[in-house]
Design a protein around this motif. Structure first.
Motif, mmCIF file in Angstrom:
data_model
loop_
_atom_site.group_PDB
_atom_site.id
_atom_site.type_symbol
_atom_site.label_atom_id
_atom_site.label_comp_id
_atom_site.label_asym_id
_atom_site.label_seq_id
_atom_site.Cartn_x
_atom_site.Cartn_y
_atom_site.Cartn_z
ATOM 1 N N ALA A 207 5.312 -2.010 -2.108
ATOM 2 C CA ALA A 207 5.307 -2.462 -0.719
ATOM 3 C C ALA A 207 6.521 -1.909 0.011
ATOM 4 O O ALA A 207 7.608 -1.780 -0.578
ATOM 5 N N GLY A 208 6.359 -1.580 1.291
ATOM 6 C CA GLY A 208 7.495 -1.055 2.046
ATOM 7 C C GLY A 208 7.104 -0.746 3.478
ATOM 8 O O GLY A 208 6.053 -1.163 3.967
ATOM 9 N N TRP A 209 7.960 0.007 4.146
ATOM 10 C CA TRP A 209 7.769 0.371 5.544
ATOM 11 C C TRP A 209 6.966 1.657 5.646
ATOM 12 O O TRP A 209 7.199 2.609 4.896
ATOM 13 N N ARG B 145 4.719 -2.919 7.778
ATOM 14 C CA ARG B 145 4.784 -3.033 6.324
ATOM 15 C C ARG B 145 3.421 -2.635 5.753
ATOM 16 O O ARG B 145 2.375 -3.066 6.245
ATOM 17 N N VAL B 146 3.436 -1.807 4.700
ATOM 18 C CA VAL B 146 2.204 -1.289 4.109
ATOM 19 C C VAL B 146 2.402 -1.164 2.598
ATOM 20 O O VAL B 146 3.496 -1.395 2.077
ATOM 21 N N HIS C 85 -2.414 4.187 3.962
ATOM 22 C CA HIS C 85 -1.793 2.924 4.376
ATOM 23 C C HIS C 85 -2.827 1.920 4.858
ATOM 24 O O HIS C 85 -2.683 0.711 4.636
ATOM 25 N N GLY C 86 -3.872 2.408 5.503
ATOM 26 C CA GLY C 86 -4.882 1.507 6.014
ATOM 27 C C GLY C 86 -5.798 0.937 4.955
ATOM 28 O O GLY C 86 -6.349 -0.155 5.125
ATOM 29 N N ALA C 87 -5.960 1.669 3.844
ATOM 30 C CA ALA C 87 -6.949 1.277 2.838
ATOM 31 C C ALA C 87 -6.353 0.716 1.552
ATOM 32 O O ALA C 87 -7.041 0.004 0.817
ATOM 33 N N ALA C 88 -5.095 1.025 1.242
ATOM 34 C CA ALA C 88 -4.527 0.680 -0.071
ATOM 35 C C ALA C 88 -4.468 -0.833 -0.288
ATOM 36 O O ALA C 88 -3.992 -1.570 0.581
#
Length: 321
Positions: free
Chosen positions: A215-217, A186-187, A145-148
């Protein structure tokens, strides 16, 4: 998942040695000889294995299908994914012309395909998972989630055309729309960060199959990843491993109590999609259909019925917001 008619079209081409002229045509785009690719399975895409070393997987879906669009989106994300500590992403192998997901004419019609090298590390299942591995798994999803990179695709609204499900689906949609982005992150989702799409090397996690990305939660991805830990479809709930997964996620990224409380809502939204799925089971119910197809039809029907009952139970006793 592919439609059962699409699965049959390729399944009927597979010989007793697991070879297929359809796969041969696809494999030719990577200059692989006839017979190099052997049938492995057909589910979200058709998957053929190319023995190594190193082993590769050839994945393809009918051109113009939703599965082909997802395959292309996942391949593009995998190719663009940055180097990330604790997480490796299996990237697609380009053809000699430089294409990642070429469209190839085959005896079963045009196919969109990709070739990917086998991921390094051990395959694990929920029943043998340790707390340390569950912790590492959760931390890896947080790293993802942090890198995508950002993707354009988002969530489509639930199909409320089934009158028996209308009330429950409307309530689920309303509750999803009320989620506050100041609290719920959101990620870019992986969308299917389950154990069968991961390998656990000595350190970190290797992930593949990014077809469901959108994209989503963040909590939605946690719900989708941990289906085997939360007792979906009658599996035993493994709450100690779910807790270790969440702890691992929180060791690498924020995950609020509000997001944790929303996991059942996202799981219910997943059940709603399964309950209202009318596209996959286009064959397999007739006595004249092949035995393997009737068994697959029955298995999917049983799973969808579990999800339908989960949604109907919500309609009777809506969960608290």
């Amino acid at each position: 998942m592919l439609r059962l008619s699409e699965i049959r079209a390729v399944h009927e081409s597979v010989d007793e040695d697991w070879r297929s002229p359809v796969a041969d045509a696809v494999a030719g785009a990577w200059m692989l000889p006839p017979g190099a690719a052997r049938w492995w399975r057909s589910s979200a895409t058709h998957v053929f294995v190319v023995p190594g070393p190193p082993r590769h997987y050839l994945r393809f879906a009918p051109a113009g299908s939703p599965a082909a669009a997802r395959l292309r989106r996942g391949a593009d994300l995998a190719a663009a994914f940055p180097v990330t500590t604790g997480l490796s992403v299996s990237a697609p192998v380009s053809t000699t012309s430089g294409a990642r997901t070429p469209t190839i004419d085959t005896p079963a019609g045009p196919m969109v395909a990709m070739l990917v090298e086998d991921a390094t590390g051990d395959a694990v299942v929920a029943e043998s998972l340790t707390r340390e591995q569950a912790h590492r798994w959760g931390a890896a999803l947080a790293c993802f989630h942090g890198a995508a990179p950002v993707v354009d695709a988002g969530r489509s609204r639930l199909d409320a055309s089934d009158p028996e499900l209308t009330t429950a689906l409307a309530d689920i949609e309303e509750r999803l729309e009320r989620l506050d982005p100041r609290v719920h992150r959101r990620v870019t989702l992986h969308g299917d960060f389950e154990l069968d799409n991961l390998r656990l090397p000595e350190h970190g996690v290797t992930v593949f199959d990014l077809d469901e990305t959108r994209a989503g939660w963040a909590a939605e991805d946690v719900a989708l990843a941990t289906r085997d830990l939360r007792g979906e479809e009658g599996a035993p709930a493994l709450s100690h491993l779910f807790d270790a997964f969440v702890a691992g996620y929180r060791s690498s990224a924020p995950f609020s109590d509000a997001e944790l409380d929303a996991v059942p809502l996202h799981a219910l939204a997943h059940s709603a999609r399964r309950a209202s799925d009318s596209g996959t089971l286009d064959e397999g119910a007739r006595a004249t259909d092949p035995g393997w197809q009737r068994e697959l039809h029955a298995s999917i029907t049983e799973a969808n019925q579990w999800h339908r009952q989960a949604v109907l139970a919500h309609a009777i006793r809506p969960a608290a917001s």
